[in-house]
Each structure stands twice: as structure tokens, then as C-alpha cells.
Motif scaffolding. Structure first.
Motif, mmCIF file in Angstrom:
data_model
loop_
_atom_site.group_PDB
_atom_site.id
_atom_site.type_symbol
_atom_site.label_atom_id
_atom_site.label_comp_id
_atom_site.label_asym_id
_atom_site.label_seq_id
_atom_site.Cartn_x
_atom_site.Cartn_y
_atom_site.Cartn_z
ATOM 1 N N ARG A 268 0.828 -1.205 0.000
ATOM 2 C CA ARG A 268 0.000 0.000 0.000
ATOM 3 C C ARG A 268 0.867 1.262 0.000
ATOM 4 O O ARG A 268 0.572 2.244 -0.691
ATOM 5 C CB ARG A 268 -0.911 -0.017 1.220
ATOM 6 C CG ARG A 268 -1.833 1.155 1.239
ATOM 7 C CD ARG A 268 -2.809 1.109 2.404
ATOM 8 N NE ARG A 268 -3.719 2.213 2.230
ATOM 9 C CZ ARG A 268 -5.028 2.144 2.350
ATOM 10 N NH1 ARG A 268 -5.593 1.032 2.690
ATOM 11 N NH2 ARG A 268 -5.767 3.207 2.153
ATOM 12 N N TRP A 271 2.161 1.831 -3.501
ATOM 13 C CA TRP A 271 1.068 2.329 -4.358
ATOM 14 C C TRP A 271 0.826 3.809 -4.079
ATOM 15 O O TRP A 271 0.749 4.622 -4.993
ATOM 16 C CB TRP A 271 -0.228 1.543 -4.092
ATOM 17 C CG TRP A 271 -0.331 0.226 -4.791
ATOM 18 C CD1 TRP A 271 0.574 -0.795 -4.777
ATOM 19 C CD2 TRP A 271 -1.428 -0.229 -5.606
ATOM 20 N NE1 TRP A 271 0.106 -1.845 -5.526
ATOM 21 C CE2 TRP A 271 -1.111 -1.531 -6.035
ATOM 22 C CE3 TRP A 271 -2.641 0.332 -5.994
ATOM 23 C CZ2 TRP A 271 -1.972 -2.272 -6.852
ATOM 24 C CZ3 TRP A 271 -3.496 -0.416 -6.805
ATOM 25 C CH2 TRP A 271 -3.155 -1.701 -7.234
ATOM 26 N N GLU A 272 0.673 4.137 -2.792
ATOM 27 C CA GLU A 272 0.248 5.492 -2.440
ATOM 28 C C GLU A 272 1.356 6.527 -2.597
ATOM 29 O O GLU A 272 1.102 7.665 -2.979
ATOM 30 C CB GLU A 272 -0.289 5.520 -1.002
ATOM 31 C CG GLU A 272 -1.611 4.781 -0.885
ATOM 32 C CD GLU A 272 -2.273 4.942 0.471
ATOM 33 O OE1 GLU A 272 -3.479 4.725 0.554
ATOM 34 O OE2 GLU A 272 -1.566 5.263 1.451
ATOM 35 N N MET A 274 4.452 6.039 -4.333
ATOM 36 C CA MET A 274 5.212 6.031 -5.587
ATOM 37 C C MET A 274 4.315 6.039 -6.815
ATOM 38 O O MET A 274 4.805 6.221 -7.930
ATOM 39 C CB MET A 274 6.157 4.838 -5.617
ATOM 40 C CG MET A 274 7.185 4.908 -4.494
ATOM 41 S SD MET A 274 8.508 3.713 -4.705
ATOM 42 C CE MET A 274 9.233 4.267 -6.231
ATOM 43 N N LYS A 275 3.016 5.799 -6.622
ATOM 44 C CA LYS A 275 2.041 5.852 -7.720
ATOM 45 C C LYS A 275 2.325 4.804 -8.793
ATOM 46 O O LYS A 275 2.108 5.041 -9.985
ATOM 47 C CB LYS A 275 2.011 7.247 -8.387
ATOM 48 C CG LYS A 275 2.045 8.412 -7.426
ATOM 49 C CD LYS A 275 0.845 8.497 -6.554
ATOM 50 C CE LYS A 275 0.917 9.698 -5.626
ATOM 51 N NZ LYS A 275 -0.100 9.585 -4.554
ATOM 52 N N ILE A 276 2.859 3.667 -8.362
ATOM 53 C CA ILE A 276 3.060 2.583 -9.318
ATOM 54 C C ILE A 276 2.305 1.347 -8.830
ATOM 55 O O ILE A 276 2.122 1.148 -7.630
ATOM 56 C CB ILE A 276 4.550 2.235 -9.545
ATOM 57 C CG1 ILE A 276 5.245 1.809 -8.238
ATOM 58 C CG2 ILE A 276 5.288 3.403 -10.185
ATOM 59 C CD1 ILE A 276 6.678 1.337 -8.449
ATOM 60 N N ILE A 277 1.842 0.562 -9.796
ATOM 61 C CA ILE A 277 1.075 -0.645 -9.483
ATOM 62 C C ILE A 277 2.031 -1.821 -9.400
ATOM 63 O O ILE A 277 2.735 -2.125 -10.370
ATOM 64 C CB ILE A 277 -0.020 -0.855 -10.546
ATOM 65 C CG1 ILE A 277 -1.056 0.269 -10.388
ATOM 66 C CG2 ILE A 277 -0.650 -2.237 -10.410
ATOM 67 C CD1 ILE A 277 -2.159 0.261 -11.408
ATOM 68 N N VAL A 312 -7.269 -5.543 -10.390
ATOM 69 C CA VAL A 312 -7.656 -4.312 -9.690
ATOM 70 C C VAL A 312 -9.040 -4.427 -9.058
ATOM 71 O O VAL A 312 -9.437 -3.566 -8.271
ATOM 72 C CB VAL A 312 -7.574 -3.055 -10.600
ATOM 73 C CG1 VAL A 312 -6.148 -2.812 -11.057
ATOM 74 C CG2 VAL A 312 -8.523 -3.132 -11.770
ATOM 75 N N PHE A 317 -6.736 -3.991 -0.038
ATOM 76 C CA PHE A 317 -7.046 -2.801 0.755
ATOM 77 C C PHE A 317 -8.196 -2.055 0.114
ATOM 78 O O PHE A 317 -8.609 -2.369 -0.998
ATOM 79 C CB PHE A 317 -5.836 -1.877 0.933
ATOM 80 C CG PHE A 317 -4.895 -1.781 -0.230
ATOM 81 C CD1 PHE A 317 -3.654 -2.416 -0.184
ATOM 82 C CD2 PHE A 317 -5.237 -1.085 -1.382
ATOM 83 C CE1 PHE A 317 -2.784 -2.328 -1.266
ATOM 84 C CE2 PHE A 317 -4.360 -0.992 -2.457
ATOM 85 C CZ PHE A 317 -3.131 -1.631 -2.396
#
Lengths: 317, 317
Positions: A268, A271-272, A274-277, A312, A317
Motif C-alpha cells: 500500500r 502504491w500510495e 510512488m504511484k506505481i502498481i 484491480v 485494501f
């Protein structure tokens, strides 16, 4: 020419040159926020931006190039419900080679479609390891296709080694290089390249507590097996093979295990911030850093982000 | 020195030099899969990797640098529940300037915490535009702080213009440059840089059908206002201001509107294929390309990905 023994770094250099047309040179990314939180400087090698969305493309690309023309004519085969299937399918397509992919009947429709989209022939079987192996054996017997093991294969290991090579060439003063450990193909390749390029760097693997075969094998010096396969880090549910066990035992400095909660929290945060999946498996080494901050304090740490193929609609979360 | 009129490209070049220490040069990313699906070659300028996770950092960084020492001593103020608040807070912190941020009481706790984390003073008000404006006016009156408007401000517009400048410097043969249109600050800056560097390129904005004030203003030549503010593209719910209306009317070639379903489908495609986390607003120009494939066929299209601040617990898929 297929490799018959542990790849040397000199061989990895040659492999890198020949697979370059078929892979992306993925970016190395950093985040001020992540560095502040973790107390060290982390360089993420983003294989989620690799072709097919995972580092598996490197090993598969090399395994295809290692085949003789006679072998190519008969095709390649593997069993996988994940990234290796797509990597083999795309690599085979790149060379006009037929690919036979054995997939369990419960494989997600999206992965089946992606693999079929690369022109592979999909053979469906029951969702057990025994059924997958026996179905694969029948396919190989019938077609003469070469079985490309996802990790217990020196050509695959040599391909995966190019990832840490690129990372170290971009950030040549790392103190630590980390990768997650599933079957151990990436960890083995990472260790080979790191040992050659940065002999003084620490080489550290990370594994879920719920799939800690490599941790126990490494500590005991004997191959151990997973007793459960329900970790969220679905890419790391596999066991080491004899080849990867040998390399990891020889070259890796330590393996750290992390809890499911630590994996989800680390995923999480990436993701939050670094904005990468990224897949849950990728978050395992970063979770290990957060677990043992004092150990990594002030160091330059390279971490291989293995892939970005997640559903997705089904996030933790 | 604050700008008193529409920034020239020469001024944008100077602005770029002075804000460089405070911003990231974000990467330009492409995807073979996305190009195949859309029938053109798309270059995404990834401001989701910008500081504070959005292009807003560019304008805020420049607005702070434009202040006199006297103004800096009194601080800066704005009202925002989003990316502009964080950008102003961080820019103020970078220069040791006090920031007053008026936020509606229903602003997400995570955005409030992020803004406070940069040391800004947060003033809570009722969740109406009237309450936000009157609270801001009181703050400005009491403190003498300079109000930094999120887009109807030439220094902010000049800062946002550096984004398209970087994109075109990296991909100098674009046929089309696109950005989403909310208040129009990014679109205005994008148009200024594109017109100067690529006078023959098409400059196209994209907007949700449910917040189509810019589309109607552009077509009619008169300022129009949004009649609903419930589009999922929450960054684009604002109206143009007089400055941005003038620039967009002069320099932009067209504005395309897209439906909510098209936005979600385009957002999902970027998440799944490119493995990057983007806000719904960012997906609007890509949705426009998918809607009008024949128009963009075979072209080189630059699209500005505006930001990546989404609540991963509240996704539209």
C-alpha cells in the motif's frame, strides 16, 4: 546453446546483449517520502514496466534464444497460471515458435486471454500440481516441445540476472541488493550479477513467513518445502529447485521473512507514495526493510520490483 | 516579480530554470499495448510522479518564487481540498514561508494530514464555495498573506507551462499535445509552450461531459459555467477563470468531451496496461483519443498525466 551449469557473469553479459531487442530497459525509481519513512535510500528497479508486466520476460527471452533450430521447430512448453506463461508465449511468438501452455482450470480468465493473445496453445488441466505435471509430460511426449522450467533452468536464471545488472549499472554504489524469493530464479540471477559487480554489497532475499521454504533451506543447508501456499504474495508460493537452492546457498548473505500484514502495508505504501502498481510479491523486500530499519539505516538499497500484474477488482485494501 | 499578463514562452524558460530545484523532471512513458489499442503513438508525461503527486507543484513553486521578501514574510493562503493545497504547503515550506490553507470540513483526513505534514496551518470551514471564499478573505485580511489562486494566476500558469515544455523537449516531433481542462491552468500553460515549440501541432483539451464549462465556453466564445459537479474526474469540476478562458480561446484548437464510462474505462486501461496509478482526471484525454480513433490515427500524441492522488479504498472498478 543451452547452459549446462551455473551462469558466469561473463555469460550474463552476453545474454544481456542478445535479449536486449526483446526486453525493456526498465527505469530505476526513488521516492523522497519512502526514503524518509525507511531511513535509507532505496532504488526500485521497476520490472512492473517490463514486457508482459514482469521480470519473467528476461528469462523466457533468453531460454528461447538458447534453443537450437531443431528444438525451435518442435516448440516450447510450460505449465503456469501466471507471468511465466505470458513471458514464454510472447517470447515464442517473437521467434515464430509454437508455445504449449498447460494452465489449471481455475486460472483467471484474464491471464488465459493474455496468454492466448500471444498465440500460444492453451491446454487446460485440473488445478493440482500433479495434473499440471502429468499434462505437461503428455504434451512434451506428443509434440517433442522443449519444457521451459520457470526457474530451475540455467538459461532462465541467466536471463533474470540481467535485471540486477541493469540496476547496478545505473546505481553503481549500492550497499545492499534485495529481491523476493519464490522459486529462486530471480534471486539466483540477482546474486550472480551482484557478486560480480559489487563484491562487497550484501545480497539479501525476502520471503513471506507463510511460504518460507527458502529461509528454512538457507538456514539449515538442506532443501525444505512450503507447508502452506496461501500467502497473498502469490508469485512466491513456489519452492526452490535444486539449481536455485545451490546458487542461493552459495551466494546469498541472508533471507528475511515478513508477515502478511507487513506485505500488505508495504504494498500500500508503494502504491500510495510512488504511484506505481505492483504485485504483492514485490512488496516483500520493502516490507523486510521496514521490519529491520536499524539494519538498513543510511544504506543505499536496491530492490527489484518484480511485476505489476494484479486484479484491480481484488485488492487487499 | 509577479507576472502581470499572459506569460510569454521566454518567461516560461526563465521560470523553468528557477523552479528546477523544487520539482521533479518527470518521465515520459509509452506502452506498446496502449499504442496498439489506440492506433496512434502516445507519449504520457507522468506528473503523477511529480512532487506531491501532481503537476500543481510546478505552478505553486513558481508562485512562491515570484513573491517579494515583504510578501514572503506575511505568508501565503489558498483554499483547496486537493493537490493545490499540498503544492502550496510544500512550496511555502521550501522557502520558510507560512502557509494558511482553508479546507472544507469534509476534506479527506489523508489530504488534511498530508497538508499539515508540510507545516501549513489549516483553517476548517463549511463545505461550500461561499464559506471557503469568505473564510479565505478573513485569513488574508487578518494576516496580510498573499492569496495564491490555483489557476487564475499568471505565475501559476507560467509554472504549469513547464510541463509541456519538458514533454516536447523529450519528444520533439509530436503532432498533437493534449491535457485535461479543469480550471484551465494546465491547459493554458500547455498551450503557451506548445504554440512556441511546435507551432504546427494541434493543441487539444479534454473534459468530462458532466463538467463541460470549458467546452461550451470555447465553442460559444463566452464564459460558461458548470451545471453539475459530480463527475468522477474530481480534479476537473472547477470552472475556467477569466485568465485561462482568454488563453484557451486564443491558443487551443479544440476541446473534446467524454462520458463517465469512457473515463473509467480509460483509467482502468492505463492502470492495467501501464502499471501506473493515475487519478480519474488524467484519463480524460486518453478517453478522448479512444473515442475518436480515426482523428488521431498514426499520429504522435503527447498527453499530460496530471496526478496520482487517489484513495485506493475507493476505486471506480
Amino acid at each position: 546453446m543451452k547452459l549446462k551449469s551455473i551462469p558466469t557473469f561473463h555469460q550474463v553479459e552476453k545474454i544481456h546483449e542478445r535479449i536486449k531487442p526483446y526486453i525493456n530497459q526498465t527505469p530505476v525509481m526513488s521516492s523522497t517520502a519512502i526514503n524518509e519513512i525507511s531511513g535509507c535510500e532505496i532504488f526500485f528497479k521497476c520490472e512492473n514496466f517490463q514486457k508482459v508486466g514482469a521480470f519473467k520476460m528476461r528469462g523466457a527471452a533468453n531460454a528461447l534464444l538458447a534453443l537450437s533450430e531443431t528444438d525451435k521447430a518442435k516448440g516450447v512448453a510450460t505449465h503456469s497460471s501466471g507471468n511465466h506463461a505470458q513471458a514464454v508465449a510472447l517470447s515464442a511468438k517473437n521467434h515464430g515458435v509454437k508455445a504449449f501452455i498447460v494452465m489449471p482450470e481455475n486460472a483467471p480468465a484474464i491471464k488465459r486471454a493474455a496468454t492466448a493473445g500471444y498465440g500460444a496453445e492453451i491446454i487446460t488441466c485440473e488445478a493440482t500440481l500433479a495434473a499440471r505435471e502429468s499434462t505437461l509430460n503428455k504434451v512434451v511426449e506428443k509434440t517433442g516441445a522443449t519444457f521451459l522450467h520457470p526457474y530451475n533452468n540455467y538459461d532462465v536464471i541467466g536471463g533474470q540476472a540481467t535485471c540486477a545488472k541493469e540496476l547496478i549499472e545505473e546505481v553503481p554504489d549500492l550497499n545492499v541488493v534485495m529481491a523476493p524469493v519464490g522459486g529462486g530464479g530471480l534471486m539466483s540471477g540477482t546474486a550472480i550479477s551482484t557478486k560480480a559487480l559489487l563484491p562487497n554489497a550484501q545480497i539479501i532475499g525476502a520471503e513471506p513467513e507463510w511460504a518460507d521454504d527458502a529461509f528454512r533451506s538457507f538456514k539449515s543447508g538442506k532443501m525444505q518445502y512450503n507447508t502452506r501456499v496461501d500467502t497473498i504474495a502469490d508469485g512466491l508460493r513456489t519452492n526452490l529447485g535444486p539449481y536455485t537452492f545451490e546458487i542461493i546457498t552459495k551466494l546469498v548473505d541472508d533471507i528475511i521473512t515478513v508477515s502478511e500484514e507487513e506485505i500488505v502495508a508495504a504494498m500500500r505504501m508503494i502504491w500510495e507514495r510512488m504511484k506505481i502498481i505492483i504485485e504483492p510479491s514485490c512488496a516483500v523486500p520493502f516490507a523486510a526493510v521496514l521490519q529491520q530499519k536499524e539494519r538498513f539505516a543510511g544504506k543505499k538499497v536496491g530492490i527489484i520490483i518484480t511485476g505489476g500484474n494484479v486484479d484491480v477488482n481484488n485488492l487487499p485494501f
